[in-house]
Design an enzyme around this catalytic site. Structure first.
Site, mmCIF file in Angstrom:
data_model
loop_
_atom_site.group_PDB
_atom_site.id
_atom_site.type_symbol
_atom_site.label_atom_id
_atom_site.label_comp_id
_atom_site.label_asym_id
_atom_site.label_seq_id
_atom_site.Cartn_x
_atom_site.Cartn_y
_atom_site.Cartn_z
ATOM 1 N N ASP A 20 0.791 -1.238 0.000
ATOM 2 C CA ASP A 20 0.000 0.000 0.000
ATOM 3 C C ASP A 20 0.824 1.289 0.000
ATOM 4 O O ASP A 20 0.481 2.248 0.708
ATOM 5 C CB ASP A 20 -0.952 0.025 1.206
ATOM 6 C CG ASP A 20 -1.979 -1.108 1.168
ATOM 7 O OD1 ASP A 20 -1.832 -2.002 0.324
ATOM 8 O OD2 ASP A 20 -2.900 -1.099 1.991
ATOM 9 N N LYS A 106 -7.045 -4.755 -3.074
ATOM 10 C CA LYS A 106 -7.817 -5.312 -1.946
ATOM 11 C C LYS A 106 -8.852 -4.321 -1.455
ATOM 12 O O LYS A 106 -8.759 -3.122 -1.728
ATOM 13 C CB LYS A 106 -6.879 -5.707 -0.804
ATOM 14 C CG LYS A 106 -6.138 -4.548 -0.200
ATOM 15 C CD LYS A 106 -5.130 -5.039 0.824
ATOM 16 C CE LYS A 106 -4.274 -3.917 1.350
ATOM 17 N NZ LYS A 106 -5.016 -2.857 2.052
ATOM 18 N N CYS A 145 -2.062 -2.241 7.600
ATOM 19 C CA CYS A 145 -1.992 -3.218 6.519
ATOM 20 C C CYS A 145 -0.702 -4.023 6.513
ATOM 21 O O CYS A 145 -0.702 -5.191 6.124
ATOM 22 C CB CYS A 145 -2.245 -2.530 5.191
ATOM 23 S SG CYS A 145 -3.969 -1.973 5.086
HETATM 24 C C1 VGL Z 1 -4.628 1.243 5.596
HETATM 25 C C2 VGL Z 1 -6.001 2.452 6.971
HETATM 26 C C3 VGL Z 1 -7.052 2.278 6.088
HETATM 27 C C4 VGL Z 1 -3.264 0.692 5.326
HETATM 28 C C5 VGL Z 1 -5.665 1.060 4.703
HETATM 29 O O1 VGL Z 1 -2.918 0.468 4.145
HETATM 30 O O2 VGL Z 1 -2.495 0.507 6.300
HETATM 31 N N1 VGL Z 1 -4.816 1.927 6.716
HETATM 32 N N2 VGL Z 1 -6.881 1.585 4.965
#
Ligand code: VGL
Ligand code: ZN
Length: 199
Positions: A20, A106, A145
């Protein structure tokens, strides 16, 4: 004399998982991780090494619909972020992801969130098909994540190395990132500086 690295250097059977690293999680983004861009040098070093060794690279991305359940307007905890197809969901140019990186999307449906790159994706099947036994993990965010992906990987039987300088935490509560790293280590992950496993 320096002591030998406790972790075998990167080689056959390894894959890199970049979690991410998307514009919305970087400074200026809608859910910016403090110092999120500080992970880029270590990740760049890993990408270079994996390219040189022709080893597989996976990049996960949060890829939400505009009405995703994790957004505050839907009663979730987060501001809107990583809406599929928007600039905030893009990988930053500075990441310099190779063209043959496998992108894992995802949390793509409105009613379900997924922090782990394994949750609702074909990541495990793809890794198995390549004979991957160990994952080198970096990216954002340590306490969400990255942690969820690492714990799933360990539960699935992968060896996991987390690049300490290749991850950064949201730290909603101070210390969340350090506690997440401790939890990963407790379950068997090894946390090292990128230079220790990517000479
Ligand atoms: C994430 C908060 C909300 C991440 C994803 O990638 O860590 N954190 N969505
Ligand atoms: Zn999200």
């Amino acid at each position: 004399m320096t002591s030998p690295s406790p972790v075998p250097a990167v080689g056959a059977g390894d894959a890199l998982l970049v979690v991410d690293v998307q514009n919305d999680f970087l400074p200026g983004g809608s859910l910016a991780v403090p110092a999120g861009d500080a992970v880029l040098p270590a990740i760049g070093r890993a990408l270079q090494r994996f390219a040189a060794l022709a080893l597989p690279v996976f990049a996960s991305r949060d890829w939400h619909p505009a009405d995703h359940c994790s957004f505050q307007a839907q009663g979730g905890p987060w501001p809107p972020h990583c809406v599929a197809g928007t600039p905030g969901a893009d990988f930053p140019a500075a990441l310099r992801l190779p063209a043959d990186a496998v992108v894992i999307s995802k949390a793509t449906t409105p009613a379900r969130d997924a922090y782990s790159a394994f949750d609702g994706t074909d990541l495990h099947a793809r890794l198995q098909a390549l004979g991957v036994r160990r994952l080198i993990v970096c990216g954002l965010a340590t306490d969400y994540c990255v942690q969820a992906s690492v714990l799933d990987a360990l539960a699935l039987g992968y060896a996991v190395v987390v690049l300490r300088d290749g991850v950064a935490a949201v730290d909603v509560q101070p210390g969340d990132g350090e506690r997440a790293l401790a939890a990963m280590q407790q379950r068997g992950a090894v946390v090292v500086a990128a230079a220790d496993v990517l000479p």
